[in-house]
Motif scaffolding. Structure first.
Motif, PDB file in Angstrom:
ATOM      1  N   THR A   1      28.119  12.724  82.247  1.00  8.85           N
ATOM      2  CA  THR A   1      29.340  12.000  81.886  1.00  8.85           C
ATOM      3  C   THR A   1      29.937  12.524  80.575  1.00  8.85           C
ATOM      4  OG1 THR A   1      28.218  10.290  80.565  1.00  8.85           O
ATOM      5  CG2 THR A   1      28.388   9.923  82.958  1.00  8.85           C
TER       6      THR A   1
ATOM      7  N   ALA B   1      31.245  10.645  78.283  1.00  6.43           N
ATOM      8  CA  ALA B   1      30.844   9.767  77.187  1.00  6.43           C
ATOM      9  C   ALA B   1      29.524  10.222  76.575  1.00  6.43           C
ATOM     10  CB  ALA B   1      30.725   8.327  77.690  1.00  6.43           C
ATOM     11  N   GLU B   2      28.567  10.604  77.424  1.00 12.48           N
ATOM     12  CA  GLU B   2      27.286  11.068  76.907  1.00 12.48           C
ATOM     13  C   GLU B   2      27.445  12.382  76.150  1.00 12.48           C
ATOM     14  OE1 GLU B   2      22.662  11.872  78.351  1.00 12.48           O
ATOM     15  OE2 GLU B   2      24.207  11.390  79.826  1.00 12.48           O
TER      16      GLU B   2
ATOM     17  N   TYR C   1      30.055  13.331  74.426  1.00  8.17           N
ATOM     18  CA  TYR C   1      30.614  13.023  73.099  1.00  8.17           C
ATOM     19  C   TYR C   1      29.545  12.426  72.183  1.00  8.17           C
ATOM     20  CZ  TYR C   1      35.538  14.102  73.845  1.00  8.17           C
ATOM     21  OH  TYR C   1      36.730  14.760  74.044  1.00  8.17           O
ATOM     22  N   ARG C   2      28.645  11.614  72.765  1.00  8.85           N
ATOM     23  CA  ARG C   2      27.568  11.028  71.954  1.00  8.85           C
ATOM     24  C   ARG C   2      26.656  12.117  71.395  1.00  8.85           C
ATOM     25  NH1 ARG C   2      22.390   9.759  72.669  1.00  8.85           N
ATOM     26  NH2 ARG C   2      22.395  10.330  74.882  1.00  8.85           N
TER      27      ARG C   2
END
Length: 559
Positions: free
Chosen positions: A422, A424-425, A427-428
């Protein structure tokens, strides 16, 4: 017509030496595993001439007959040596039996109802003399295709959407343009839709062998004068081909109808786990599957009260009876995997119906299966023999020396990767790089098989190997981290390392390319020598018809 004249002349010349009524059952060659009749020879030889475009001659007939006998002897030897006990043979036999059962059922239930009308022939003749230019977009589901069509109608361009759906391919850069094509150049459903469209018109979603397509014809050209003589010449081939197409269409329609009636239902969680495993998103040796996953229910089908459940193990057993290309296509998306599984269910049910109807117990079926297995055995033995072929070292060295200027290594850059499912992961993890080492994060979080060992290091790679992100990588500074970047497998962070400029290849680096260039001709000669040895071993055991004996010159080459 010239080819047919030669063929008929050959049969007439040979038949003249036979007694009346003998032509239909004459045996040209007889021996261990060999029973070559005139009718068998005529059928195979005619197909060969039409397929290759070669011109008939007495010498070519001799060569081709020798080839057929040599093939039969190769199969005979393999069977004598126990190939039927080989698990690979057993697996292939099961796959071929399944395929031929479905074909037999379709022939009995569907094909007899297919008719080719005069209007069909006339339309096909016009299409044969018409060229279209079209572009298209492809989606995994009808709903996704409808969404693409809506975006086109809202003002988005083919160019923009093609870059999105085709990613890093020629179609992406050409706005989905497939260029000019004519009758029988494209997928049948694609072609049927394209010929029905006006120039500029956008189609509704159409299901092709590769997914759901949205088409637009951008240009059309038809030959201005079509004569009755041309139509009469093409008519027999058009009729045969249209009958085949209509049979395939009937078969596909039957499959879709059957799939709907079976009410196939999937377990979403199992389907997703299986897809992640197939596409390498879960790190696990390719040869194995988690025993717990193998026993997990994947789908159910059948009438209410008589539903059948397939586990992942059941699915895998059925999938192993398909081609590698089919299995690779199924891994394009979850939707493609789902459609692949539906097809396996339909095939299984049709094969069971064929068995229940006793189609597998007919002499014709046994003969067809035996013929298909013989062809597979021959190809398998040839593949095994050519796998042992080693090209002469001095030949490779000489070729490298003579063409050294053409063998160069392109510029490469060192690259490390973290792959996650993903954005989001991704970017984390990008934020975590402020305090953590890139390789440590790759070992802990990257879904790329082997990353736990390599720390995400991909080695020195070329711009071409990196696909659509290659240009960004090669424009980056050493030590720079790029991403998140979207690729087909998910989202990646890429750490860019040092350069290796373009440079000449060493002989060892060039060897794979040189072998690829030279191997086809060496393989042809090697296999020809193998066949000649087989013929020599059985020279005193194969009997030829007196008027068709093959005392060919030593320099004669097989086709």
């Amino acid at each position: 017509m010239k080819i047919w004249g030669f063929i008929l002349g050959g049969w007439m010349a040979f038949s003249a030496v036979l007694r009346p009524g003998q032509a239909q059952d004459v045996v040209l060659a007889q021996g261990p595993g060999v029973h070559l009749t005139l009718e068998n020879f005529k059928e195979a030889y005619t197909d060969y001439l039409l397929r290759t475009g070669r011109t008939d001659s007495p010498l070519l007939r001799l060569q081709f007959a020798r080839q057929l006998v040599a093939e039969a002897l190769v199969v005979h030897e393999a069977r004598q040596q126990g190939i039927e006990a080989d698990p690979v043979y057993q697996e292939e036999r099961a796959a071929l039996e399944m395929k031929l059962l479905v074909e037999a059922y379709a022939r009995q239930v569907l094909y007899d109802t297919v008719q080719v009308r005069e209007t069909d022939l006339a339309e096909a003749f016009v299409r044969l003399n018409t060229q279209l230019r079209a572009r298209y977009l492809l989606a995994p589901t009808r709903a996704a295709a409808e969404s693409l069509r809506a975006r086109l109608e809202a003002g988005e361009s083919f160019e923009t959407l093609a870059r999105e759906v085709f990613r890093d391919t020629l179609l992406a850069h050409r706005g989905g343009d497939v260029g000019w094509f004519s009758f029988d150049d494209m997928d049948p459903a694609f072609e049927e839709t394209a010929f029905s469209l006006k120039v500029g018109e956008i189609s509704s979603p159409v299901q092709t062998a590769y997914g759901w397509a949205i088409l637009q014809v951008t240009d059309r050209f038809s030959k201005p004068v079509l004569t009755e003589t041309e139509f009469a010449q093409k008519r027999p081939l058009l009729e045969r081909y249209l009958r085949y197409r209509k049979q395939q269409a009937a078969r596909e329609a039957c499959a879709r109808s059957l799939a709907d009636s079976l009410a196939i239902r999937f377990e979403p969680a199992t389907l997703r786990r299986l897809y992640d495993r197939i596409t390498g998103r879960v790190e696990q040796p390719l040869e194995t599957l988690d025993p717990e996953l193998l026993q997990a229910p994947l789908l159910t089908f059948g009438l209410k009260g008589a539903r059948t459940t397939w586990t992942v193990a059941d699915f895998r057993a059925q999938a192993q009876r398909t081609s590698r290309a089919q299995r690779e296509a199924a891994a394009r998306s979850v939707e493609a995997l789902q459609e692949f599984a539906r097809g396996l269910v339909v095939r299984h049910v049709l094969a069971e119906r064929a068995r229940n109807a006793g189609l597998d117990r007919t002499p014709g079926f046994a003969q067809t299966l035996q013929k298909a297995l013989d062809r597979w055995v021959y190809d398998y033995i040839k593949q095994q023999a050519l796998a042992q072929l080693r090209l002469p070292e001095d030949t490779l060295q000489a070729y490298y020396t003579a063409h050294q200027e053409y063998f160069r290594l392109p510029a490469r850059r060192a690259v490390w990767e973290i792959l996650v499912p993903t954005e989001a992961e991704a970017y984390r993890l990008r934020a975590a790089l402020d305090t953590a080492d890139f390789s440590d994060l790759a070992r802990r979080y990257s879904k790329r098989p082997g990353a736990a060992t390599t720390g995400g290091y991909l080695g020195y790679v070329t711009q071409e190997q990196l696909g659509k992100v290659g240009a960004q990588v090669f424009a980056a500074q050493e030590g720079e981290v790029l991403g998140p970047l979207h690729i087909p497998a998910g989202y990646v962070l890429l750490k860019v390392g040092g350069w290796r400029p373009e440079q000449p290849m060493t002989f060892e680096e060039a060897r794979p390319q040189i072998e690829a260039l030279l191997r086809p001709e060496f393989a042809r000669q090697h296999w020809q020598h193998y066949l000649e040895q087989v013929l020599a071993r059985y020279a005193d055991k194969v009997t030829w018809t007196k008027d068709f004996r093959l005392e060919a010159p030593a320099a004669m080459r097989m086709p």
